[in-house]
Design an enzyme around this catalytic site. Sequence first.
Site, PDB file in Angstrom:
ATOM      1  N   LYS A  80      44.390 -15.244 -21.781  1.00  0.00           N
ATOM      2  CA  LYS A  80      44.721 -13.821 -21.807  1.00  0.00           C
ATOM      3  C   LYS A  80      46.221 -13.711 -22.072  1.00  0.00           C
ATOM      4  O   LYS A  80      46.973 -14.649 -21.801  1.00  0.00           O
ATOM      5  CB  LYS A  80      44.388 -13.206 -20.431  1.00  0.00           C
ATOM      6  CG  LYS A  80      44.208 -11.729 -20.424  1.00  0.00           C
ATOM      7  CD  LYS A  80      42.759 -11.299 -20.629  1.00  0.00           C
ATOM      8  CE  LYS A  80      42.650  -9.798 -20.632  1.00  0.00           C
ATOM      9  NZ  LYS A  80      41.294  -9.319 -20.783  1.00  0.00           N
ATOM     10  N   GLY A 180      32.064   6.484 -13.862  1.00  0.00           N
ATOM     11  CA  GLY A 180      32.972   6.283 -14.997  1.00  0.00           C
ATOM     12  C   GLY A 180      32.232   6.457 -16.306  1.00  0.00           C
ATOM     13  O   GLY A 180      31.258   5.758 -16.582  1.00  0.00           O
ATOM     14  N   GLY A 182      33.628   6.509 -19.546  1.00  0.00           N
ATOM     15  CA  GLY A 182      34.533   6.239 -20.663  1.00  0.00           C
ATOM     16  C   GLY A 182      33.801   5.470 -21.750  1.00  0.00           C
ATOM     17  O   GLY A 182      32.605   5.686 -21.999  1.00  0.00           O
TER      18      GLY A 182
HETATM   19  P1  NAD Z   1      37.630   3.663 -20.094  1.00  0.00           P
HETATM   20  O1  NAD Z   1      39.051   3.812 -19.724  1.00  0.00           O
HETATM   21  O2  NAD Z   1      37.190   4.017 -21.462  1.00  0.00           O
HETATM   22  O3  NAD Z   1      36.692   4.485 -19.073  1.00  0.00           O
HETATM   23  C1  NAD Z   1      36.885   4.443 -17.693  1.00  0.00           C
HETATM   24  C2  NAD Z   1      36.456   5.812 -17.167  1.00  0.00           C
HETATM   25  O4  NAD Z   1      36.492   5.773 -15.755  1.00  0.00           O
HETATM   26  C3  NAD Z   1      37.361   6.940 -17.635  1.00  0.00           C
HETATM   27  O5  NAD Z   1      36.573   7.962 -18.201  1.00  0.00           O
HETATM   28  C4  NAD Z   1      38.055   7.388 -16.353  1.00  0.00           C
HETATM   29  O6  NAD Z   1      38.344   8.761 -16.338  1.00  0.00           O
HETATM   30  C5  NAD Z   1      37.020   7.020 -15.318  1.00  0.00           C
HETATM   31  N1  NAD Z   1      37.533   6.855 -13.968  1.00  0.00           N
HETATM   32  C6  NAD Z   1      38.707   6.331 -13.571  1.00  0.00           C
HETATM   33  N2  NAD Z   1      38.806   6.374 -12.232  1.00  0.00           N
HETATM   34  C7  NAD Z   1      37.668   6.939 -11.782  1.00  0.00           C
HETATM   35  C8  NAD Z   1      37.176   7.254 -10.490  1.00  0.00           C
HETATM   36  N3  NAD Z   1      37.875   7.033  -9.384  1.00  0.00           N
HETATM   37  N4  NAD Z   1      35.942   7.800 -10.391  1.00  0.00           N
HETATM   38  C9  NAD Z   1      35.224   8.070 -11.497  1.00  0.00           C
HETATM   39  N5  NAD Z   1      35.638   7.805 -12.739  1.00  0.00           N
HETATM   40  C10 NAD Z   1      36.850   7.243 -12.880  1.00  0.00           C
HETATM   41  O7  NAD Z   1      37.279   2.134 -19.742  1.00  0.00           O
HETATM   42  P2  NAD Z   1      36.035   1.263 -20.223  1.00  0.00           P
HETATM   43  O8  NAD Z   1      36.425   0.547 -21.468  1.00  0.00           O
HETATM   44  O9  NAD Z   1      34.797   2.088 -20.181  1.00  0.00           O
HETATM   45  O10 NAD Z   1      36.016   0.175 -19.068  1.00  0.00           O
HETATM   46  C11 NAD Z   1      35.474   0.483 -17.802  1.00  0.00           C
HETATM   47  C12 NAD Z   1      35.531  -0.768 -16.929  1.00  0.00           C
HETATM   48  O11 NAD Z   1      34.842  -1.838 -17.587  1.00  0.00           O
HETATM   49  C13 NAD Z   1      36.945  -1.298 -16.671  1.00  0.00           C
HETATM   50  O12 NAD Z   1      36.957  -1.868 -15.383  1.00  0.00           O
HETATM   51  C14 NAD Z   1      37.106  -2.387 -17.726  1.00  0.00           C
HETATM   52  O13 NAD Z   1      38.069  -3.347 -17.345  1.00  0.00           O
HETATM   53  C15 NAD Z   1      35.703  -2.949 -17.735  1.00  0.00           C
HETATM   54  N6  NAD Z   1      35.381  -3.669 -18.972  1.00  0.00           N
HETATM   55  C16 NAD Z   1      35.394  -2.999 -20.165  1.00  0.00           C
HETATM   56  C17 NAD Z   1      35.085  -3.695 -21.320  1.00  0.00           C
HETATM   57  C18 NAD Z   1      35.069  -2.985 -22.652  1.00  0.00           C
HETATM   58  O14 NAD Z   1      34.567  -3.557 -23.633  1.00  0.00           O
HETATM   59  N7  NAD Z   1      35.562  -1.766 -22.748  1.00  0.00           N
HETATM   60  C19 NAD Z   1      34.755  -5.059 -21.278  1.00  0.00           C
HETATM   61  C20 NAD Z   1      34.739  -5.712 -20.035  1.00  0.00           C
HETATM   62  C21 NAD Z   1      35.051  -4.990 -18.888  1.00  0.00           C
END
Ligand code: NAD
Length: 348
Positions: A80, A180, A182
């Site tokens: 990383k 969440g 997102g």
């Molecule tokens: P993102 O930022 O697109 O979405 C996260 C969402 O969570 C946002 O809409 C945010 O408003 C919401 N959020 C934040 N705090 C919150 C709370 N207290 N209660 C409810 N909602 C809340 O992120 P993502 O890409 O969807 O990733 C989400 C998780 O998955 C993260 O932990 C990330 O590290 C993990 N992850 C993502 C990927 C990927 O491909 N995007 C891969 C591996 C792991």
Amino acid sequence: MPVFSKKDFDTHEQVLFCHDASADLFGIIAIHNTNLGPAAGGCRMYPYESTDKALTDVLRLSKGMSYKNAMAGLPLGGGKCVIIADPSRLDKAALLRAFSKHVQRLGGKYWTAIDIGINPADADVMAENCDYIFTRASQYPEGFNPSVFTALGGFVGIKAVVKHIWGKSDLKGLKVAVQGLGATGRDLSRQLFEAGAELMVTDIREEAVQYVVENYQATAVPPDEIHAQDVDVFAPCAMGAIVNDTSINEIKAKAICGLANNQLATQDHGVELVKRGIVYVPDYVVNAGGMIGAGAKIFSNPTMEESKQKVLGIHDTILNLLSRADQEKRPTSEIADEMALEMMAGKD
Ligand code: NAD
């Protein structure tokens, strides 16, 4: 604190501190383990308060990538990198180019990709002077986000849980709470809805909730109540440490299977979940879809469909893990770590 004495140093093979005075670049590349192949893991741009905090983060994340890539059956090790900077900086492109020169100098020992603060268009900028960048916008149809692969992994992960607990192959009527909405949580919600599941959802962004309520017939609940819903599966897709001393007493779901990183506040919470009869799918096993789908581009040029097919393998990995945990009456988190270490050691 000296790097070698840090708890998180673990067994890292190499840690590289990267600097370029003309670009005001300060970055770190951590390569944890390359027994299975070149190290791979995203690049995070974040305004860390100190170098020490950046170092702790990159070491933890890079070790996590070794375990994730091994469990996903990928011929990749774990690494990383972090750039210590605010991603809204106007000179971001110059910073990315200065940093990617350091990745290039490693000659393919480490491949990097998007993460917090770095998007697929940024990955293209890094690739201008570096051959070891994946998840580039130019590698996909316009507007495609590789997080779709992660969401697909979450969907088949929940299917594996349902098969394991209830012996069913369909998700009709399954009640799922998604925290969440997102990049990953929203697409996971779409797939669950299309498969006939009933959704309870939350986000701190009102518009994100609105979209899923309107399009996927979901019921909105307040952010601080999502973990306590009376559902079959709880899918955390927001922040870490959602399974903690307080929430664990309130979780009613039979299973936890979501895409957020570091869901257990401590390893002890994994032990406690076993005692309570709650099936937990370790986060790095179920959220490997992004690495599996997008990482395929490191080795060949698969079509989108071929990449998605690879992600589907997460289903059987999870089924195997859950049955081993049942047989041994031990936490899935412990067993996954053990399996990953066995795989890394096997190729020595
Ligand atoms: P993102 O930022 O697109 O979405 C996260 C969402 O969570 C946002 O809409 C945010 O408003 C919401 N959020 C934040 N705090 C919150 C709370 N207290 N209660 C409810 N909602 C809340 O992120 P993502 O890409 O969807 O990733 C989400 C998780 O998955 C993260 O932990 C990330 O590290 C993990 N992850 C993502 C990927 C990927 O491909 N995007 C891969 C591996 C792991």
